[in-house]
Design a protein around this motif. Structure first.
Motif, PDB file in Angstrom:
ATOM      1  N   ARG A 296       0.849  -1.198   0.000  1.00  0.00           N
ATOM      2  CA  ARG A 296       0.000   0.000   0.000  1.00  0.00           C
ATOM      3  C   ARG A 296       0.877   1.238   0.000  1.00  0.00           C
ATOM      4  N   ASN A 297       0.460   2.206  -0.783  1.00  0.00           N
ATOM      5  CA  ASN A 297       1.091   3.510  -0.760  1.00  0.00           C
ATOM      6  C   ASN A 297       0.604   4.197   0.516  1.00  0.00           C
ATOM      7  N   PRO A 298       1.499   4.541   1.441  1.00  0.00           N
ATOM      8  CA  PRO A 298       1.054   5.105   2.719  1.00  0.00           C
ATOM      9  C   PRO A 298       0.368   6.472   2.592  1.00  0.00           C
TER      10      PRO A 298
ATOM     11  N   THR B 278      -1.591   7.559  -0.145  1.00  0.00           N
ATOM     12  CA  THR B 278      -2.906   7.491  -0.782  1.00  0.00           C
ATOM     13  C   THR B 278      -3.698   6.270  -0.364  1.00  0.00           C
ATOM     14  N   ASN B 279      -3.060   5.347   0.339  1.00  0.00           N
ATOM     15  CA  ASN B 279      -3.677   4.090   0.756  1.00  0.00           C
ATOM     16  C   ASN B 279      -4.071   3.230  -0.456  1.00  0.00           C
ATOM     17  N   GLU B 280      -3.462   3.536  -1.605  1.00  0.00           N
ATOM     18  CA  GLU B 280      -3.731   2.807  -2.842  1.00  0.00           C
ATOM     19  C   GLU B 280      -2.925   1.510  -2.851  1.00  0.00           C
ATOM     20  N   VAL B 281      -3.527   0.421  -3.343  1.00  0.00           N
ATOM     21  CA  VAL B 281      -2.838  -0.861  -3.447  1.00  0.00           C
ATOM     22  C   VAL B 281      -1.880  -0.802  -4.634  1.00  0.00           C
ATOM     23  N   ILE B 282      -0.624  -1.226  -4.395  1.00  0.00           N
ATOM     24  CA  ILE B 282       0.371  -1.267  -5.469  1.00  0.00           C
ATOM     25  C   ILE B 282       0.980  -2.656  -5.540  1.00  0.00           C
ATOM     26  N   LYS B 283       1.517  -3.004  -6.699  1.00  0.00           N
ATOM     27  CA  LYS B 283       2.167  -4.297  -6.883  1.00  0.00           C
ATOM     28  C   LYS B 283       3.666  -4.123  -6.672  1.00  0.00           C
ATOM     29  N   ILE B 284       4.238  -4.992  -5.858  1.00  0.00           N
ATOM     30  CA  ILE B 284       5.668  -4.988  -5.620  1.00  0.00           C
ATOM     31  C   ILE B 284       6.230  -6.220  -6.324  1.00  0.00           C
ATOM     32  N   LYS B 285       7.204  -5.998  -7.211  1.00  0.00           N
ATOM     33  CA  LYS B 285       7.766  -7.077  -8.014  1.00  0.00           C
ATOM     34  C   LYS B 285       8.561  -8.055  -7.147  1.00  0.00           C
ATOM     35  N   ALA B 286       8.702  -9.280  -7.654  1.00  0.00           N
ATOM     36  CA  ALA B 286       9.575 -10.257  -7.021  1.00  0.00           C
ATOM     37  C   ALA B 286      11.011  -9.743  -7.139  1.00  0.00           C
ATOM     38  N   ALA B 287      11.859 -10.113  -6.185  1.00  0.00           N
ATOM     39  CA  ALA B 287      13.227  -9.605  -6.195  1.00  0.00           C
ATOM     40  C   ALA B 287      14.191 -10.637  -5.621  1.00  0.00           C
ATOM     41  N   LYS B 288      15.428 -10.541  -6.064  1.00  0.00           N
ATOM     42  CA  LYS B 288      16.518 -11.300  -5.451  1.00  0.00           C
ATOM     43  C   LYS B 288      17.168 -10.363  -4.443  1.00  0.00           C
ATOM     44  N   VAL B 289      17.436 -10.873  -3.248  1.00  0.00           N
ATOM     45  CA  VAL B 289      18.014 -10.038  -2.200  1.00  0.00           C
ATOM     46  C   VAL B 289      19.236 -10.727  -1.591  1.00  0.00           C
TER      47      VAL B 289
END
Length: 90
Positions: free
Chosen positions: A61-63, A65-76
């Motif tokens: 969530r965008n803090p 606007t409280n809008e739902v966003i997609k967070i991509k998969a990642a290598k960490v």
């Protein structure tokens, strides 16, 4: 400890110049980075293991606007401390 303090410590412990210690620290960091980028693990016996973890895609969530966003998969990058390091701290 920051990078400059680490270089000073390496130079003092190995009895080498700060310039040589700086090159050594940079070479070690580069070697770990290159190895992880290839998907390999870096194990320093007694210290620990650097490895690549995977983080799945997820919704956030965008803090503002409280809008739902997609967070991509990642290598960490991850680090697992070795037994000798753990024992040294306790």
């Amino acid at each position: 400890m920051n990078k400059t303090e680490l270089i000073d410590s390496v130079a003092k412990s190995a009895d080498i110049s700060k310039a040589a210690a700086g090159r050594a620290v940079d070479a070690m960091v580069t070697a770990v980075r290159v190895s992880l980028k290839k998907g390999n693990m870096v194990t320093l016996v007694g210290f620990g293991t650097f490895y690549v973890g995977k983080r799945a895609a997820r919704a956030g969530r965008n803090p503002r606007t409280n809008e739902v966003i997609k967070i991509k998969a990642a290598k960490v990058p991850k680090f697992r401390a070795g037994k000798a390091l753990k024992d040294a701290l306790n």
